[in-house]
Structures are given as C-alpha cells and as structure tokens.
Scaffold this motif. Structure first.
Motif, PDB file in Angstrom:
ATOM      1  N   TRP A   1       0.903  -1.226   0.123  1.00  0.00           N
ATOM      2  CA  TRP A   1       0.080  -0.124  -0.019  1.00  0.00           C
ATOM      3  C   TRP A   1       1.000   1.162  -0.157  1.00  0.00           C
TER       4      TRP A   1
ATOM      5  N   ALA B   1       3.753   1.579  -1.349  1.00  0.00           N
ATOM      6  CA  ALA B   1       4.483   1.628  -2.694  1.00  0.00           C
ATOM      7  C   ALA B   1       3.534   2.093  -3.744  1.00  0.00           C
ATOM      8  N   LEU B   2       2.089   1.836  -3.493  1.00  0.00           N
ATOM      9  CA  LEU B   2       1.093   2.114  -4.553  1.00  0.00           C
ATOM     10  C   LEU B   2       0.898   3.658  -4.040  1.00  0.00           C
TER      11      LEU B   2
ATOM     12  N   GLY C   1       2.957   5.790  -2.875  1.00  0.00           N
ATOM     13  CA  GLY C   1       4.001   6.618  -3.279  1.00  0.00           C
ATOM     14  C   GLY C   1       4.198   6.785  -4.822  1.00  0.00           C
ATOM     15  N   THR C   2       3.591   5.840  -5.653  1.00  0.00           N
ATOM     16  CA  THR C   2       3.806   5.669  -7.122  1.00  0.00           C
ATOM     17  C   THR C   2       2.393   6.688  -7.418  1.00  0.00           C
ATOM     18  N   ILE C   3       1.529   6.499  -6.910  1.00  0.00           N
ATOM     19  CA  ILE C   3       0.201   7.551  -7.550  1.00  0.00           C
ATOM     20  C   ILE C   3       0.662   8.961  -7.196  1.00  0.00           C
ATOM     21  N   TYR C   4       1.532   9.361  -5.988  1.00  0.00           N
ATOM     22  CA  TYR C   4       1.702  10.701  -5.634  1.00  0.00           C
ATOM     23  C   TYR C   4       2.896  11.047  -6.874  1.00  0.00           C
ATOM     24  N   TYR C   5       3.726  10.360  -6.990  1.00  0.00           N
ATOM     25  CA  TYR C   5       4.769  10.593  -8.038  1.00  0.00           C
ATOM     26  C   TYR C   5       4.137  10.859  -9.451  1.00  0.00           C
ATOM     27  N   LEU C   6       3.157  10.177  -9.819  1.00  0.00           N
ATOM     28  CA  LEU C   6       2.689  10.341 -11.279  1.00  0.00           C
ATOM     29  C   LEU C   6       1.721  11.612 -11.240  1.00  0.00           C
TER      30      LEU C   6
ATOM     31  N   SER D   1       3.961  14.664 -11.299  1.00  0.00           N
ATOM     32  CA  SER D   1       4.668  14.622 -12.564  1.00  0.00           C
ATOM     33  C   SER D   1       3.653  15.111 -13.570  1.00  0.00           C
TER      34      SER D   1
END
Length: 157
Positions: A12, A14-15, A17-22, A25
C-alpha cells in the motif's frame, strides 16, 4: 505484526508513493532535472493552464509560476526568508487584489535550466502565498514563444 500484514502495508505504501509521483509529474511537469542546461528551455503547460517550473534563485531551488502579465518577480515573505533576502525600500503597489505595500529587492541570479539572468529586480509581497511569480523583470530579457501548450524561453545576449 504478522508477515502478511507487513507485506500488505509495504504494498500500500508503494502504491501510494507511485500515485503521488505520477500525480505530481502531471501537475508539475517542469522539474529542474528535466530542463537541461541549454540556452533554451521548453515548459509544458500544467492541467490548470499555467506554466510552473522549478528554478534557481540565488542558487536555491524554488517553485515559480511563469507570469508574462506580471511586471516583476513577486516573492512571498516565507520564500524571501528562506532565500535570506533583505529589502531595499518599501513601495506602494496596485495588484489584482487592490493596493498593498511591497519591499524591493535585487536577486543576484535567476535560472531556469540553462536560461539565466543576474541582478533581477523583485518585490517581496507579504500577502502572496504559494509560488513565486516570475514576471517581466526576468522574462523581458528573454525571447518567449507560446505554441501548442508549450512555452519556449530562450536566452538573449
């Protein structure tokens, strides 16, 4: 804590963090490391229709809103404190929000990618929140082109 719970938490995180990064961006596509170091930079327009980017002011990384309608560079008090800026004198200004008092400063350097200017006039605007407004006291020294959702800023010597 069981091993399965620990793994679930990691997945969760990692998920998230990925959503925040995207999302970051997409909303802020003009990161300093993506701009390069050439005498011309191309900024992509954000979803809100504005051109935002990371810049270096006096060597410090800051977030700016590129504003061709602003006369000068406007800096919030909190960012001015971070940059250790000292005002030259107080001036009365008229803004979209009415009349206010600002404090004149000189910036040693302003840089977006490889595009830079020295000795840039700016104003500390105590009522300003958020990004620095990067106006014509910097942009007026450059060649600015807008085309299909991109702003090209080219160094003019």
């Amino acid at each position: 804590m069981s091993r399965n719970t620990f793994i679930s938490i990691l997945v969760w995180l990692a998920l998230a963090g990925t959503i925040y990064y995207l999302a970051d961006s997409i909303q802020n596509p003009n990161k300093i490391y993506k701009l390069g170091n050439t005498s011309s930079v191309v900024l992509k327009r954000g979803l809100d229709g504005h051109y935002r980017t990371e810049a270096l002011i006096n060597g410090e990384k800051v977030n700016v809103l590129v504003d061709t309608g602003a006369t000068g560079v406007a800096i919030s008090q909190s960012v001015a404190d971070k940059l250790n800026l000292k005002s030259i004198n107080a001036v009365r200004t008229n803004t979209a929000n009415g009349e206010s008092i600002g404090y004149m400063v000189r910036l040693d350097s302003v840089q977006i990618g490889g595009v830079h200017a020295n000795n840039v006039a700016a104003m500390i605007a105590p009522g300003l929140d958020g990004d620095i407004l990067l106006g014509m006291s910097f942009l007026g020294r450059m060649d600015i082109r807008l085309y299909k959702g991109e702003m090209t800023i080219t160094q003019v010597d």
